[in-house]
Design an enzyme around this catalytic site. Structure first.
Site, PDB file in Angstrom:
ATOM      1  N   ASP A  37      12.424  63.441 -21.418  1.00 37.93           N
ATOM      2  CA  ASP A  37      11.986  62.166 -21.984  1.00 37.93           C
ATOM      3  C   ASP A  37      12.119  62.179 -23.505  1.00 37.93           C
ATOM      4  O   ASP A  37      12.490  61.186 -24.126  1.00 37.93           O
ATOM      5  CB  ASP A  37      10.525  61.887 -21.622  1.00 37.93           C
ATOM      6  CG  ASP A  37      10.374  61.554 -20.152  1.00 37.93           C
ATOM      7  OD1 ASP A  37      11.412  61.536 -19.444  1.00 37.93           O
ATOM      8  OD2 ASP A  37       9.230  61.333 -19.705  1.00 37.93           O
ATOM      9  N   GLU A  39      14.240  63.879 -25.362  1.00 40.24           N
ATOM     10  CA  GLU A  39      15.640  63.739 -25.775  1.00 40.24           C
ATOM     11  C   GLU A  39      16.091  62.284 -25.633  1.00 40.24           C
ATOM     12  O   GLU A  39      16.810  61.755 -26.477  1.00 40.24           O
ATOM     13  CB  GLU A  39      16.534  64.649 -24.917  1.00 40.24           C
ATOM     14  CG  GLU A  39      16.380  66.124 -25.266  1.00 40.24           C
ATOM     15  CD  GLU A  39      17.046  67.013 -24.228  1.00 40.24           C
ATOM     16  OE1 GLU A  39      18.015  67.701 -24.582  1.00 40.24           O
ATOM     17  OE2 GLU A  39      16.593  67.017 -23.057  1.00 40.24           O
ATOM     18  N   TYR A  40      15.659  61.678 -24.546  1.00 38.27           N
ATOM     19  CA  TYR A  40      16.011  60.273 -24.312  1.00 38.27           C
ATOM     20  C   TYR A  40      15.442  59.397 -25.436  1.00 38.27           C
ATOM     21  O   TYR A  40      16.131  58.551 -26.001  1.00 38.27           O
ATOM     22  CB  TYR A  40      15.467  59.839 -22.947  1.00 38.27           C
ATOM     23  CG  TYR A  40      15.763  58.409 -22.593  1.00 38.27           C
ATOM     24  CD1 TYR A  40      16.952  58.055 -21.960  1.00 38.27           C
ATOM     25  CD2 TYR A  40      14.841  57.405 -22.888  1.00 38.27           C
ATOM     26  CE1 TYR A  40      17.219  56.732 -21.631  1.00 38.27           C
ATOM     27  CE2 TYR A  40      15.103  56.078 -22.563  1.00 38.27           C
ATOM     28  CZ  TYR A  40      16.293  55.751 -21.933  1.00 38.27           C
ATOM     29  OH  TYR A  40      16.549  54.441 -21.623  1.00 38.27           O
ATOM     30  N   SER A  86      16.135  33.615   4.634  1.00 37.79           N
ATOM     31  CA  SER A  86      15.102  34.592   4.993  1.00 37.79           C
ATOM     32  C   SER A  86      15.435  35.155   6.369  1.00 37.79           C
ATOM     33  O   SER A  86      16.482  34.844   6.940  1.00 37.79           O
ATOM     34  CB  SER A  86      13.729  33.939   4.960  1.00 37.79           C
ATOM     35  OG  SER A  86      13.708  32.871   5.871  1.00 37.79           O
ATOM     36  N   LEU A  87      14.562  35.977   6.888  1.00 35.62           N
ATOM     37  CA  LEU A  87      14.883  36.697   8.121  1.00 35.62           C
ATOM     38  C   LEU A  87      13.993  36.275   9.272  1.00 35.62           C
ATOM     39  O   LEU A  87      12.828  35.949   9.086  1.00 35.62           O
ATOM     40  CB  LEU A  87      14.683  38.201   7.898  1.00 35.62           C
ATOM     41  CG  LEU A  87      15.617  38.885   6.904  1.00 35.62           C
ATOM     42  CD1 LEU A  87      15.208  40.337   6.728  1.00 35.62           C
ATOM     43  CD2 LEU A  87      17.056  38.788   7.388  1.00 35.62           C
ATOM     44  N   ARG A 140      13.339  33.743  -5.894  1.00 33.01           N
ATOM     45  CA  ARG A 140      13.928  33.102  -4.713  1.00 33.01           C
ATOM     46  C   ARG A 140      13.546  31.631  -4.615  1.00 33.01           C
ATOM     47  O   ARG A 140      14.358  30.811  -4.227  1.00 33.01           O
ATOM     48  CB  ARG A 140      13.480  33.849  -3.459  1.00 33.01           C
ATOM     49  CG  ARG A 140      13.985  33.201  -2.200  1.00 33.01           C
ATOM     50  CD  ARG A 140      13.789  34.072  -0.978  1.00 33.01           C
ATOM     51  NE  ARG A 140      14.322  33.385   0.180  1.00 33.01           N
ATOM     52  CZ  ARG A 140      13.632  32.575   0.975  1.00 33.01           C
ATOM     53  NH1 ARG A 140      12.356  32.369   0.739  1.00 33.01           N
ATOM     54  NH2 ARG A 140      14.186  31.975   1.991  1.00 33.01           N
ATOM     55  N   GLU A 176      14.843  43.419  -4.457  1.00 33.78           N
ATOM     56  CA  GLU A 176      13.403  43.260  -4.357  1.00 33.78           C
ATOM     57  C   GLU A 176      12.749  43.963  -5.544  1.00 33.78           C
ATOM     58  O   GLU A 176      12.969  45.156  -5.750  1.00 33.78           O
ATOM     59  CB  GLU A 176      12.954  43.910  -3.036  1.00 33.78           C
ATOM     60  CG  GLU A 176      11.635  43.448  -2.536  1.00 33.78           C
ATOM     61  CD  GLU A 176      11.697  42.108  -1.798  1.00 33.78           C
ATOM     62  OE1 GLU A 176      12.790  41.493  -1.719  1.00 33.78           O
ATOM     63  OE2 GLU A 176      10.649  41.680  -1.314  1.00 33.78           O
ATOM     64  N   LYS A 293      20.533  45.236  10.056  1.00 33.94           N
ATOM     65  CA  LYS A 293      21.657  44.358   9.713  1.00 33.94           C
ATOM     66  C   LYS A 293      22.921  44.796  10.451  1.00 33.94           C
ATOM     67  O   LYS A 293      23.226  45.992  10.474  1.00 33.94           O
ATOM     68  CB  LYS A 293      21.932  44.432   8.203  1.00 33.94           C
ATOM     69  CG  LYS A 293      20.706  44.123   7.358  1.00 33.94           C
ATOM     70  CD  LYS A 293      20.964  44.271   5.866  1.00 33.94           C
ATOM     71  CE  LYS A 293      19.692  43.890   5.103  1.00 33.94           C
ATOM     72  NZ  LYS A 293      19.822  44.027   3.652  1.00 33.94           N
ATOM     73  N   LYS A 317       8.931  44.013  12.059  1.00 33.82           N
ATOM     74  CA  LYS A 317       7.655  44.108  11.336  1.00 33.82           C
ATOM     75  C   LYS A 317       6.777  45.175  11.974  1.00 33.82           C
ATOM     76  O   LYS A 317       6.605  45.192  13.196  1.00 33.82           O
ATOM     77  CB  LYS A 317       6.930  42.759  11.397  1.00 33.82           C
ATOM     78  CG  LYS A 317       7.588  41.670  10.568  1.00 33.82           C
ATOM     79  CD  LYS A 317       7.342  41.902   9.092  1.00 33.82           C
ATOM     80  CE  LYS A 317       7.704  40.689   8.251  1.00 33.82           C
ATOM     81  NZ  LYS A 317       6.753  39.638   8.192  1.00 33.82           N
ATOM     82  N   CYS A 411     -30.945  40.097  -8.530  1.00 32.10           N
ATOM     83  CA  CYS A 411     -29.859  41.036  -8.799  1.00 32.10           C
ATOM     84  C   CYS A 411     -30.280  42.465  -8.438  1.00 32.10           C
ATOM     85  O   CYS A 411     -31.313  42.939  -8.907  1.00 32.10           O
ATOM     86  CB  CYS A 411     -29.489  40.975 -10.274  1.00 32.10           C
ATOM     87  SG  CYS A 411     -28.346  42.260 -10.782  1.00 32.10           S
ATOM     88  N   CYS A 429     -25.482  37.217 -11.211  1.00 26.67           N
ATOM     89  CA  CYS A 429     -26.750  37.561 -11.848  1.00 26.67           C
ATOM     90  C   CYS A 429     -26.771  36.905 -13.217  1.00 26.67           C
ATOM     91  O   CYS A 429     -25.777  36.902 -13.932  1.00 26.67           O
ATOM     92  CB  CYS A 429     -26.836  39.074 -11.994  1.00 26.67           C
ATOM     93  SG  CYS A 429     -28.006  39.584 -13.250  1.00 26.67           S
ATOM     94  N   CYS A 434     -29.003  42.904 -17.786  1.00 30.28           N
ATOM     95  CA  CYS A 434     -28.488  43.547 -16.577  1.00 30.28           C
ATOM     96  C   CYS A 434     -27.572  44.709 -16.961  1.00 30.28           C
ATOM     97  O   CYS A 434     -26.578  44.510 -17.654  1.00 30.28           O
ATOM     98  CB  CYS A 434     -27.712  42.533 -15.744  1.00 30.28           C
ATOM     99  SG  CYS A 434     -27.040  43.257 -14.255  1.00 30.28           S
TER     100      CYS A 434
HETATM  101  S1  IVH Z   1      17.864  41.259   3.579  1.00 26.42           S
HETATM  102  C1  IVH Z   1      19.123  36.804   4.592  1.00 26.42           C
HETATM  103  N1  IVH Z   1      16.938  43.612   3.020  1.00 26.42           N
HETATM  104  O1  IVH Z   1      12.220  40.640   2.944  1.00 26.42           O
HETATM  105  C2  IVH Z   1      17.967  37.619   4.237  1.00 26.42           C
HETATM  106  N2  IVH Z   1      15.508  41.747   2.686  1.00 26.42           N
HETATM  107  O2  IVH Z   1      12.906  37.539   4.637  1.00 26.42           O
HETATM  108  C3  IVH Z   1      18.387  38.745   3.373  1.00 26.42           C
HETATM  109  N3  IVH Z   1      13.332  42.308   1.767  1.00 26.42           N
HETATM  110  O3  IVH Z   1      12.004  38.033   1.090  1.00 26.42           O
HETATM  111  C4  IVH Z   1      17.276  39.673   3.186  1.00 26.42           C
HETATM  112  N4  IVH Z   1      13.661  44.470   1.624  1.00 26.42           N
HETATM  113  O4  IVH Z   1      13.361  39.745  -0.169  1.00 26.42           O
HETATM  114  C5  IVH Z   1      16.679  42.304   3.058  1.00 26.42           C
HETATM  115  N5  IVH Z   1      16.282  45.767   2.520  1.00 26.42           N
HETATM  116  C6  IVH Z   1      16.013  44.465   2.559  1.00 26.42           C
HETATM  117  C7  IVH Z   1      14.780  43.920   2.143  1.00 26.42           C
HETATM  118  C8  IVH Z   1      14.560  42.554   2.227  1.00 26.42           C
HETATM  119  C9  IVH Z   1      12.811  43.488   1.414  1.00 26.42           C
HETATM  120  C10 IVH Z   1      12.624  41.019   1.693  1.00 26.42           C
HETATM  121  C11 IVH Z   1      13.471  39.892   1.202  1.00 26.42           C
HETATM  122  C12 IVH Z   1      12.920  38.684   1.913  1.00 26.42           C
HETATM  123  C13 IVH Z   1      12.214  39.257   3.078  1.00 26.42           C
HETATM  124  C14 IVH Z   1      12.913  38.885   4.354  1.00 26.42           C
END
Ligand code: IVH
Length: 684
Positions: A37, A39-40, A86-87, A140, A176, A293, A317, A411, A429, A434
C-alpha cells in the site's frame, strides 16, 4: 528549458498513470497485488505532485480525478440503449429442471450448457466506455430509464476509469455494486456513534451510498463491484458465450466474480446450487441466490425474452434460512436520541452461520401486531442475510405460561416520561438527564445555533461523560479548571478557552436557550416564536397546553411536547441549575432583537446548488436572521435564491416577477443585511 521540463513531466505522468492502472487491475480485478500500500501511495503522491505543478496535463481519466464532481441537486435521467431486463425466479430443484426442459424444447436440442454465477445482493449499474474511457454510469431504474450517477461511479476504486491494457473499445457493461458485510457493519457502527439512522442491510447501504448527490460522500463509502454482462461492444470481436464474456470483461480490467462455473448440464447446475447454498455464509458479501445462464449467446438470442426477462436465464433464490428460538425476555433499549426500541432476548440459536441471541422488535406497534410474548417459541430468520428478525410467534406451541409485554411508560435508563406523539411509531424518553442520551443532548446544547460553545466536540463530551463530569447540560456551567486539566489532550490554553466559551454562552438569547434544551418539535424557528411570546423561561414553563397553542404557528403536537417536557421534574431541575449558574433565561426587549433579525418578514425559496453552502446551511442562515424559507414560489415569496442548475422554481419566479438572487448577492445579503438589495427589491 521549461518546455523540456514539461515534456519530461508529460512522459512521467503517462508512465505513472499506466503503472497505477496496472496495480489497480492486479489489486481489484485479480486480487493479487504486487506492491505494498505504501508503494502504491507513493506512486499516487508523485502523480498528484506533478499534476499540481502542471495542471494543464490533468485529464479526467487520471486516477487522481476520482473525486472531482460537484454536488448535484438531482440525478439526470438516462435512457438505457439496451433495456436492463430482470430475471424470472426458481425456488426449487423442480423449478430449475423445468427451466432446463423449457430451454431445450424451445431450442429443439439437448445440447445446452450453462454458466452458474453468484447473484450478488447489491444494485445494478450500467457503465459506458467510449474509446476505452469511462464516460457514463447509470442505475437500473425501471430498466428503461435509470439515473445518471457517473461522478459517483468514478469514486469506486474497483471501477477502472480506462479499460486495461490500453484497450480502446467502446462498450457498455452491466454489473452489481455492493458492500461487503464487514464494511457494512463498520459503516453502521460509525453511523450509530454519530447518531445517524442505520442501514437495514448491505444492499441498502450500497444503494444509499451510490445515490448520493455529493460524490464525496460516495467516495468515503467502501463500495465494490462485480461485472457480469456485456450490453454493447464496438471495436472487438464479440464473445460467443457467457463464459467468454466473463473472461473478456476480466481482460478489460472489469472485475468479475471468481466463483462462476461452466456447467455441462442441469445436473451440474444443481450441484453448483447445492454447493453455494451451503457455503453462502462464508462469502464476505451477501448473495441472495444464483443466476443460471445459457452459455451460448446465439442460443440466448434464439430464446429471446418474455418482455421483462430473458428466457435463457433464471435466478435460483436461496430459501431464507429459518430457525426456532424461544423468547426469554423482552427488554427496551434507549438510543442516543432517546428512541425506545424493544428487543427480544432469545435462547442462543444458530442461524445462517452465526448464533442469534437478540432480535429487534422495532417498536410497540410491531410488537402488538406480531403478538410476541415472553416465553413464546418464535420463527427467526435473517433479513437480507445479516440482521435477525422474528417472522412470527408459533402460537400452536403456547402453554399458557407466556406473558404479554407491556411497553414502559417510563424510560428504563432514567425514569423520565416516555412520549409517543399520535401517528408516530417511535416512543422517546424526554429526560434531559437520561444517561443514554446525555452526550447527544450536550452536543446539541453546545451547538452553533444553540448555546454556541466553541471547542466542545464529540470527543471532549465523551470524556466528560465517561469521567462523570457531566450528567446533564447544566453541568457544563459547573466544570472546574482543575477537572478539565485532567482530561486527555487538554492544556492550560484550551481549558481556558473552553471555560471562556462556556462563560460567554451564559449571555445567549432566550430563543437559543429554548432551542438548546432539545425539546422535540422545537426547532430554531419555533424557539424564536416562543421567545417572542414569553418574557422569560419561567412563563414558558408555566404555560398550559392551551396557552401554548394560542401562540401563532404552534400546533397541538408541539404544544403537547413543550408542556410534557417542562412537566418532567428532572428537566425543571436542569433549568433551575442553569438559572443558578447565571444563564440568561429572559427575552430581550423587542427593539434589541431587531438588530439580530435583519431578514424578519422576508420569505426565501432556494433552487439549484450553491457552491459555498449546502441547502441546509443556507436555510439555517436565513432562519437565524429571522427570515422564512418556503418550498414553493408564490406571490408572497420575497426572493428566490438561484444556484447551479436551478429547477422549475426559477422559471416560476421569473413568471411571477419575484426578484432572483445569485449566490453572490445572497451571500452579501447574509453578510450585510437587506440594505444591499434595496435596488433589487424595488425592481421586483
Ligand atoms: S444477470 C437480464 N447476473 O440480480 C438480467 N444479475 O434480476 C440480467 N444480479 O437486479 C441479470 N448478480 O442486478 C445477473 N451474476 C449476476 C447477478 C445479477 C446480481 C442482480 C441483477 C438484477 C437481479 C436479477
Amino acid at each position: 528549458m521549461q518546455e523540456e521540463q514539461r515534456e519530461r513531466a508529460r512522459r512521467r505522468i503517462a508512465e505513472l498513470r499506466e503503472l497505477i492502472a496496472h496495480h489497480d487491475y492486479l489489486y481489484y480485478v485479480l486480487d493479487a497485488p504486487e506492491i505494498s500500500d505504501a508503494e502504491y501511495d507513493a506512486l499516487m503522491r508523485e502523480l498528484a505532485a506533478l499534476e499540481e505543478k502542471f495542471p494543464e496535463l490533468v485529464t479526467p481519466d487520471s486516477p487522481t480525478q476520482r473525486v472531482g464532481g460537484a454536488v448535484q441537486s438531482t440525478f439526470a435521467p438516462v435512457r438505457h440503449r439496451v433495456p436492463l431486463l430482470s430475471l424470472a425466479n426458481a425456488y426449487t430443484e423442480e423449478e430449475l429442471r423445468a427451466f432446463d426442459e423449457r430451454v431445450k424444447r424451445w431450442l429443439g436440442t439437448d445440447d445446452v450448457q450453462y454458466v452458474g454465477e453468484l447473484k450478488i445482493d447489491g444494485l445494478t449499474v450500467a457503465l459506458s466506455y467510449r474509446d476505452g474511457v469511462l464516460v457514463q454510469g447509470a442505475t437500473r431504474g425501471d430498466g428503461i430509464t435509470g439515473e445518471e450517477v457517473t461522478e459517483n461511479v468514478r469514486t469506486v476504486k474497483a471501477i477502472p476509469l480506462r479499460l486495461a491494457g490500453g484497450r480502446t473499445f467502446s462498450l457498455a457493461v452491466r454489473g452489481e455494486v455492493y458492500m461487503e458485510k464487514k464494511d457494512f457493519e463498520r459503516l453502521n457502527r460509525r453511523r450509530e456513534e454519530e447518531g445517524e439512522p442505520l442501514f437495514a442491510n448491505p444492499r441498502n447501504a450500497a444503494a444509499g451510498s451510490l445515490r448520493q448527490l455529493d460524490p464525496r460522500v460516495t467516495a468515503g463509502r467502501p463500495l465494490k463491484v462485480f461485472f457480469y454482462s456485456l450490453l454493447d461492444l464496438e471495436g472487438a470481436p464479440v464473445p460467443r458465450t457467457q463464459w467468454e464474456v466473463l473472461s473478456f470483461l476480466r481482460e478489460c480490467g472489469l472485475r468479475i466474480n471468481p466463483h462462476s462455473r461452466l456447467c455441462r448440464n442441469i445436473d451440474e447446475v444443481w450441484e453448483y446450487c447445492r454447493y453455494w447454498e451451503e457455503r453462502r455464509e462464508e462469502l464476505p458479501y451477501e448473495v441472495d441466490g444464483l443466476v443460471i445462464k445459457v452459455n451460448s449467446l446465439a442460443q440466448q438470442e434464439a430464446l429471446g425474452s418474455t418482455g421483462k426477462s430473458p428466457r435463457g436465464q433464471i435466478a435460483y433464490k436461496f430459501p431464507a434460512e429459518q430457525a426456532f428460538a424461544r423468547v426469554e425476555d423482552i427488554i427496551v433499549q434507549v438510543g442516543r436520541t432517546g428512541a425506545l426500541t424493544p428487543l427480544a432476548v432469545l435462547t442462543p440459536t444458530p442461524l445462517a452461520g452465526s448464533v442469534v441471541s437478540r432480535a429487534s422488535l422495532h417498536n410497540e406497534d410491531y410488537l402488538r401486531e406480531k403478538d410476541i410474548r415472553i416465553g413464546d417459541v418464535v420463527v427467526i430468520q435473517k433479513a437480507g442475510g445479516v440482521i435477525p428478525e422474528i417472522v412470527r410467534a408459533v402460537k400452536e406451541r403456547r402453554t399458557g405460561q407466556e406473558r404479554e409485554f407491556s411497553f414502559p411508560t417510563r424510560c428504563p435508563a432514567c425514569g423520565a416520561q416516555v412520549e409517543r406523539p399520535p401517528g408516530e411509531a417511535v416512543a422517546r424518553c424526554i429526560g434531559l438527564r437520561c444517561p443514554a442520551q446525555i452526550q447527544e443532548a450536550v452536543l446539541h446544547f453546545a451547538s452553533r445555533d444553540a448555546m454556541d460553545i466553541e471547542g466542545l466536540g464529540p470527543a471532549l463530551v465523551k470524556q466528560l461523560f465517561e469521567r462523570g463530569l457531566i450528567r446533564d447540560p447544566a453541568d457544563l456551567y459547573y466544570l472546574q479548571r482543575s477537572q478539565l486539566l485532567e482530561l486527555e489532550r487538554m492544556g492550560e490554553k484550551s481549558a481556558a478557552n473552553l471555560l471562556a466559551a462556556i462563560e460567554k454562552s451564559k449571555g445567549a438569547s432566550l430563543e437559543r436557550v429554548i432551542y438548546a434544551l432539545g425539546i422535540r418539535h422545537v426547532g430554531l424557528e419555533t424557539a424564536r416564536t416562543l421567545a417572542e411570546h414569553f418574557p422569560d423561561l419561567d412563563r414558558l414553563m408555566a404555560a398550559s397546553v392551551e396557552e401554548l397553542q394560542a401562540v401563532p404557528e404552534i400546533g397541538a403536537v408541539t404544544a403537547e411536547s413543550i408542556h410534557r417536557f417542562f412537566s418532567e421534574p428532572q428537566n425543571r431541575a436542569v433549568v433551575e441549575r442553569l438559572r443558578q449558574a447565571g444563564v440568561n433565561l429572559r427575552a430581550e426587549p423587542a427593539a434589541a432583537r431587531e438588530g439580530e433579525r435583519p431578514l424578519a418578514g422576508l420569505t426565501f425559496v432556494l433552487t439549484g446548488a450553491l457552491a459555498s453552502l449546502t441547502r441546509r446551511e443556507a436555510e439555517e442562515e436565513i432562519l437565524r436572521r429571522g427570515g422564512k424559507v418556503s418550498e414553493t414560489v408564490s406571490r408572497r415569496t420575497s426572493f428566490v435564491v438561484v444556484g447551479e442548475e436551478p429547477g422549475s422554481k426559477y422559471d416560476r419566479a421569473r413568471a411571477l416577477g419575484i426578484p432572483v438572487l445569485s449566490e453572490e448577492e445572497f451571500l452579501a445579503l447574509l453578510a450585510k443585511g437587506p440594505e444591499v438589495l434595496k435596488e433589487k427589491e424595488g425592481r421586483g
